[in-house]
Design a protein around this motif. Structure first.
Motif, mmCIF file in Angstrom:
data_model
loop_
_atom_site.group_PDB
_atom_site.id
_atom_site.type_symbol
_atom_site.label_atom_id
_atom_site.label_comp_id
_atom_site.label_asym_id
_atom_site.label_seq_id
_atom_site.Cartn_x
_atom_site.Cartn_y
_atom_site.Cartn_z
ATOM 1 N N ASN A 24 0.832 -1.209 0.000
ATOM 2 C CA ASN A 24 0.000 0.000 0.000
ATOM 3 C C ASN A 24 0.865 1.257 0.000
ATOM 4 O OD1 ASN A 24 -2.491 -1.245 0.015
ATOM 5 N ND2 ASN A 24 -2.385 -1.578 2.242
ATOM 6 N N SER A 25 2.015 1.141 0.585
ATOM 7 C CA SER A 25 2.870 2.307 0.779
ATOM 8 C C SER A 25 3.747 2.598 -0.432
ATOM 9 C CB SER A 25 3.776 2.078 1.981
ATOM 10 O OG SER A 25 4.555 0.904 1.757
ATOM 11 N N ALA A 26 3.611 1.835 -1.480
ATOM 12 C CA ALA A 26 4.481 2.021 -2.642
ATOM 13 C C ALA A 26 3.751 1.565 -3.909
ATOM 14 C CB ALA A 26 5.778 1.222 -2.480
ATOM 15 N N ARG A 27 4.207 2.099 -5.030
ATOM 16 C CA ARG A 27 3.710 1.620 -6.332
ATOM 17 C C ARG A 27 4.813 1.827 -7.370
ATOM 18 N NH1 ARG A 27 2.115 6.836 -8.525
ATOM 19 N NH2 ARG A 27 1.933 8.226 -6.742
ATOM 20 N N ALA B 166 10.087 3.552 -8.459
ATOM 21 C CA ALA B 166 8.948 3.349 -7.571
ATOM 22 C C ALA B 166 8.578 4.646 -6.874
ATOM 23 C CB ALA B 166 9.280 2.288 -6.525
ATOM 24 N N VAL B 167 7.279 4.785 -6.611
ATOM 25 C CA VAL B 167 6.814 5.904 -5.789
ATOM 26 C C VAL B 167 6.535 5.348 -4.391
ATOM 27 C CG1 VAL B 167 5.052 7.671 -5.477
ATOM 28 C CG2 VAL B 167 5.821 7.057 -7.786
ATOM 29 N N HIS C 25 8.125 14.707 -16.632
ATOM 30 C CA HIS C 25 6.912 15.530 -16.762
ATOM 31 C C HIS C 25 5.690 14.719 -17.206
ATOM 32 C CE1 HIS C 25 7.264 15.623 -21.168
ATOM 33 N NE2 HIS C 25 8.555 15.659 -20.958
ATOM 34 N N ASN C 26 5.950 13.540 -17.751
ATOM 35 C CA ASN C 26 4.819 12.794 -18.328
ATOM 36 C C ASN C 26 4.464 11.532 -17.535
ATOM 37 O OD1 ASN C 26 7.099 11.414 -18.854
ATOM 38 N ND2 ASN C 26 6.770 11.203 -21.051
ATOM 39 N N MET C 27 4.600 11.593 -16.211
ATOM 40 C CA MET C 27 4.286 10.406 -15.408
ATOM 41 C C MET C 27 2.786 10.118 -15.442
ATOM 42 S SD MET C 27 6.621 10.355 -12.014
ATOM 43 C CE MET C 27 5.576 9.046 -11.337
ATOM 44 N N PRO C 28 2.425 8.836 -15.570
ATOM 45 C CA PRO C 28 0.994 8.478 -15.631
ATOM 46 C C PRO C 28 0.231 9.006 -14.406
ATOM 47 C CG PRO C 28 2.427 6.509 -15.561
ATOM 48 C CD PRO C 28 3.302 7.689 -15.723
ATOM 49 N N GLU C 29 0.846 8.872 -13.235
ATOM 50 C CA GLU C 29 0.181 9.306 -12.017
ATOM 51 C C GLU C 29 1.185 10.171 -11.248
ATOM 52 O OE1 GLU C 29 -1.821 7.147 -8.088
ATOM 53 O OE2 GLU C 29 -1.225 5.953 -9.824
ATOM 54 N N PRO C 30 0.821 11.387 -10.874
ATOM 55 C CA PRO C 30 1.818 12.286 -10.276
ATOM 56 C C PRO C 30 2.263 11.822 -8.891
ATOM 57 C CG PRO C 30 -0.363 13.287 -10.198
ATOM 58 C CD PRO C 30 -0.502 12.020 -10.987
ATOM 59 N N VAL C 31 3.450 12.321 -8.499
ATOM 60 C CA VAL C 31 3.983 12.041 -7.173
ATOM 61 C C VAL C 31 3.354 13.035 -6.188
ATOM 62 C CG1 VAL C 31 6.086 11.920 -5.772
ATOM 63 C CG2 VAL C 31 6.140 11.257 -8.199
ATOM 64 N N GLU D 271 4.846 11.652 -0.918
ATOM 65 C CA GLU D 271 5.528 10.550 -1.626
ATOM 66 C C GLU D 271 6.848 11.039 -2.221
ATOM 67 O OE1 GLU D 271 1.698 8.040 -3.375
ATOM 68 O OE2 GLU D 271 2.597 9.635 -4.591
ATOM 69 N N MET D 272 7.627 10.085 -2.656
ATOM 70 C CA MET D 272 8.832 10.440 -3.411
ATOM 71 C C MET D 272 9.085 9.369 -4.465
ATOM 72 S SD MET D 272 11.602 9.728 -0.382
ATOM 73 C CE MET D 272 13.007 10.055 -1.417
ATOM 74 N N LEU D 273 9.741 9.820 -5.542
ATOM 75 C CA LEU D 273 10.102 8.891 -6.612
ATOM 76 C C LEU D 273 11.536 8.428 -6.359
ATOM 77 C CD1 LEU D 273 9.572 7.527 -9.383
ATOM 78 C CD2 LEU D 273 10.343 9.645 -10.458
ATOM 79 N N ILE D 274 11.723 7.116 -6.369
ATOM 80 C CA ILE D 274 13.082 6.595 -6.168
ATOM 81 C C ILE D 274 13.426 5.594 -7.260
ATOM 82 C CG2 ILE D 274 12.918 6.850 -3.653
ATOM 83 C CD1 ILE D 274 12.715 3.746 -3.542
ATOM 84 N N ARG D 275 14.732 5.419 -7.450
ATOM 85 C CA ARG D 275 15.198 4.390 -8.366
ATOM 86 C C ARG D 275 15.845 3.282 -7.570
ATOM 87 N NH1 ARG D 275 20.230 4.590 -12.577
ATOM 88 N NH2 ARG D 275 21.287 4.423 -10.568
ATOM 89 N N LEU D 276 15.514 2.050 -7.921
ATOM 90 C CA LEU D 276 16.120 0.866 -7.293
ATOM 91 C C LEU D 276 16.780 0.043 -8.389
ATOM 92 C CD1 LEU D 276 12.961 -0.062 -5.198
ATOM 93 C CD2 LEU D 276 15.075 0.917 -4.259
#
Lengths: 350, 350, 350, 350
Positions: free
Chosen positions: C275-278, C290-291, C314-320, C324-329
């Motif tokens: 629930n805490s991430a997508r 992941a957000v 700029h073109n993310m399907p669903e905004p952050v 939340e934060m956007l991270i790279r794994l």
């Protein structure tokens, strides 16, 4: 009816006369003659402060070496996405400065200050992978025929200064912008925060006279070497000086630009009154972008008119229809009222 | 008494007149006008074959871009150790070609063919550490005022061709060499194996007219881009074309060079007859290197004579004594018999 | 829980063991030893044709010198606007190739073929002002963690070939893409029209092993000089060869990439169930975007997890959202199932 | 009997062991890990002051980027005519610095201070045509196997400083010179006026470890960008740090250099006692230049000895006769007493 570009015009008789006079004497080479020094001093008067002036052969050279003078390894230069340094100089600015040109968007050929700030923020200090911000360059008048107001220049130089970046102005059509704004050269440049200027004379009645003006002499420290290594140091530099002497005497340059702008005004007014044509967008310099119906365009060409088709930008207020075309018309010191009226008359009959 | 350099002279009246005429009309920019094409065709006649011609702004640009047109990564260019491309162009040839200039020795400012062959042999094929041989460049007339005979050119191009290398000729004083040898332009260039020529007009009566001539059109394939990226494409190119049109018409260029050489002959003869001066070494172009006693030199300078002190090369036949100095004297199309005689008279009285 | 980048991992024991063995013997320097030749031949087998292979020190070097090998004066290279060559190499590709990188847009980090065609069309042949099209480069897997399908590669190389342009593939994560598609190296490269490949080993279990593979040997003609002048010729090249020998033996490289991808799959599946991430967008390589809600991110960091914040495109399907934060794994050969599960567990509890 | 070059040797077991250990863990990339910082601090101790250290992949990169860090437009760098930067780096120093290498002569591979002063004087300040003096680079140990004494270094840096020029030292064989002189690293560098050092580890027992050491931190201001744009920033930098950690620990580097020099001493002594061989000139580093009779050389090669033929310099004390050849022999940390004795024995029997 030569509206293809202002660089299709010849040279003003006064400039030509000055060149002829210069040709009959001997003088020191490589920009060290008395005339060279006299003309350099003349630039101090024009700009109301001590400036460093260097002559080069082309507008591309002026822009490229201006940027080379503020080069940083890994540096990027922010320019409007349609700027001459990006679109029309075959990579010369990148080559001479060893920097990259980063496009910034903005309406009407003008850099948007907020977009500029956002772009610069994409190059945070010390982040070596991205490279680093090194300079901002703006074009006055712009490639779209528009002119930055003094406030608009302030806004851009403000963003640049807030980020510690020097500002270059591409003034290939400096005089046209100047007389349109009705301000002084100082007011349009260093009083607004511009550090380096490409001061163009070729498009406005000289045959080959381009200068780089440094308002901040520190930036010019290495420039003699930059110019020489770029193969831009004329042995008979004084023939450029002679052109500029005549150009700047008795406001000849302002008169020529005023004439070109007036001819453009006449064209603009005429086009507004035609059914077969409309202005693609507003301009206030000696460049006009017009949408013509193809029949009129063809008729004009048949009668000898010269102009360029222009690729339609994606954000035009009103699209170009199938039976229309977008063209660019440029006036110059040598454009006559008769040429303008004949062109309008042909289009009106089209 | 302007003997400092041939680039201190102005421009010939016929060239000036042609420029004036050109200034009154409109024409296509960037070298695409009818005049540009006419003048390009004229070069075909001059050189008795189809050539590719490109105009640039300076001799340094002509040399640098000529070498850039044959650039190879890791390449080296063989030039005389005193060549202009090594000594006097601030690294521009290296910058534009991204190659290194490798000095080759030789008497009297001329590359020694055996030393050239030995130098080239130092860069064996496939030996990546050293780099690789890429071109040979020679100067005609040389920086020492001497002139390669046709056989001497043959010897050098022979070595170059045996190693698969293209040959460039720096012809900043091409006309002076040509009339001295009394041969045709073709005989002094492509018939001898020269592939690319810097054809200089500025030192011989133009105010700014330098051309690069490709005898091998294949080598010019990329050149339009090389020139543009080098910021050397004039918008009003036709003003260079106009100079060359006048320059090449009715053998004006040969007449001017003959005059300059004749004035140099007169100077040489006069110096030989003086006690207070002698020729430092033999020259046959419009450049003279003389050893003057200092009193005479000072007297001449006081009376307005202009010339350069010159550093004494290490291999001078007779050394420069303490009361003497080595100077360079250069004549041009504009040098008068009176100037020569006055100079000799002052020195003779010294 | 090292998910910052796959280049935070060490080296695989088999590679390390091979290096140790190599360290005990003498062998010829500069890539001329038997081992170097053996490994070069191994690349022929891997790619099912005779290829030319050159080792360099970094992925930036591989990309930059690949593009330098197809350099044309005034040339431009078309790349995705978020490509590593534009965003993350400090201008090295521009510096080494003396060309400009021109951004092309496209969804999911992939160049859109129609936009590519339109961009190329903006550089019509012979129009010297704009410069000229010189190459297309694409990244597989992309910087967005996505992978071009074989058909998608075909579409891009088709556009390139129709315009006579060579195609380079940046394969910093080549193995991850390969095992994801389940095709052969040949099928993903030259059989699709790719001419030059940056073949990366460093991110996938080597400590320093990058190769440039030329499928078209003609393009490699000058490359030995390009590499040497770029200071990229190791004296003890055989230590890179040794790494590649172990890397390519018994499909070690494919095994490591499969493992990394499987760990990424496990992460993806886990995140989808939280629930805490997508997932910010779909990826199929070893990179995940992941957000996360900020509390979970903070908890993970406190417990030692390493990952990068990522700027939201700029073109993310669903905004952050604000919380939340956007991270790279990024996973690697060394990522363990325990690391993945611990990370998911912390986020799930967040 | 591997005497071809010290870069034919492998890597020391201690270095190898340290690399193995490093391979098993995760750590931050691009030179930001704890290990990287620890090793950088170790350089401060070695040099007894705060220095800036940057790792690169090759000796050519170290030299080229050192010079790039002091680049000036139109600048020239003074180097011995046989220096590696001129002879063996394919123009990389010129490419990265955009400067020219100007050869200076001197006996025994060492720059003559008077000739250096004279060369520098050939570039008077403000004379834009020649270019301008920008740096001096010297090699320690030299390419001729000789070593500058501390006084000799003082003499050269004195000339450089008197002209305001920074000094670079190419220390590809720094350790061999250091143990031969028996001084400290500080005494051989910054205490003598050296500003930048190429500190080589590869030839002395590492497999790839080259560092640039800035004694003047101001000169390093832009270096992170210079290195990144040069494609020399390793993602897994810590594997270079690991090599240097082991290299510098417990004086391993000095021990390896001492061993190499001792083996060279043993070779020198042996050759002096042979009839079939003699030393071409005196050397004190791990490089030996010997004149061998051809029969002995052939016998040694047949038995597996590796060495390079060497081109005879023009100023050899005693010429190479027809039945002789000049060869170079290089010892390393891995050279054994048995190899030396076997080689001498074969030559002695020849």
């Amino acid at each position: 009816m030569f509206f293809a570009s202002d660089n299709w015009a010849g040279a003003h008789p006064a400039i030509n006369e000055r060149l002829s006079r210069e040709s009959t004497r001997f003088a020191a080479a490589y920009g060290t003659s008395d005339l060279d020094k006299t003309v350099e001093a003349r630039f101090n008067e024009i700009f109301e402060r001590d400036v460093s002036v260097f002559f080069v052969s082309t507008g591309t050279a002026a822009n490229s070496l201006s940027l080379a003078s503020v080069a940083r390894v890994g540096g990027v230069v922010f320019a409007h996405s349609e700027a001459h340094v990006i679109e029309d100089e075959c990579g010369a600015p990148d080559f001479f400065s060893a920097m990259r040109m980063v496009p910034v968007e903005g309406e009407s050929g003008k850099i948007d200050p907020e977009k500029l700030a956002a772009r610069i923020a994409g190059f945070p200090q010390g982040h070596v992978h991205h490279g680093r911000a090194a300079a901002v360059t703006l074009t006055q008048a712009t490639e779209s025929g528009t002119i930055y107001s003094l406030d608009e220049i302030d806004a851009l130089t403000g963003v640049a200064k807030a980020n510690g970046l020097p500002v270059h102005m591409d003034g290939a059509r400096f005089a046209n912008a100047l007389v349109s704004l009705g301000c002084t050269p100082a007011e349009m440049t260093w009083k607004r925060g511009v550090d380096i200027l490409s001061f163009g004379g070729t498009k406005n009645g000289c045959w080959c006279a381009e200068a780089i003006v440094f308002f901040n002499p520190d930036l010019a420290r290495d420039f003699a070497f930059i110019r020489k290594r770029a193969a831009q140091l004329f042995s008979k530099t004084r023939f450029i000086s002679a052109q500029f002497e005549a150009y700047l005497q008795d406001d000849l340059w302002l008169g020529m630009a005023s004439h070109a702008n007036a001819m453009a005004d006449r064209l603009r007014a005429g086009i507004r009154s035609l059914n077969s044509a409309r202005l693609a967008w507003d301009t206030t310099s000696n460049e006009i972008f017009a949408v013509l119906d193809k029949a009129s365009a063809k008729a004009a060409e048949t009668r000898g008119a010269k102009f360029y088709d222009w690729p339609a930008p994606h954000n035009m207020p009103e699209p170009v229809r199938d039976n229309e075309m977008l063209i660019r018309l440029v006036t110059s010191f040598a454009t006559t009222r008769e040429d303008v009226d004949q062109f309008l008359s042909i289009c009106g009959a089209g």
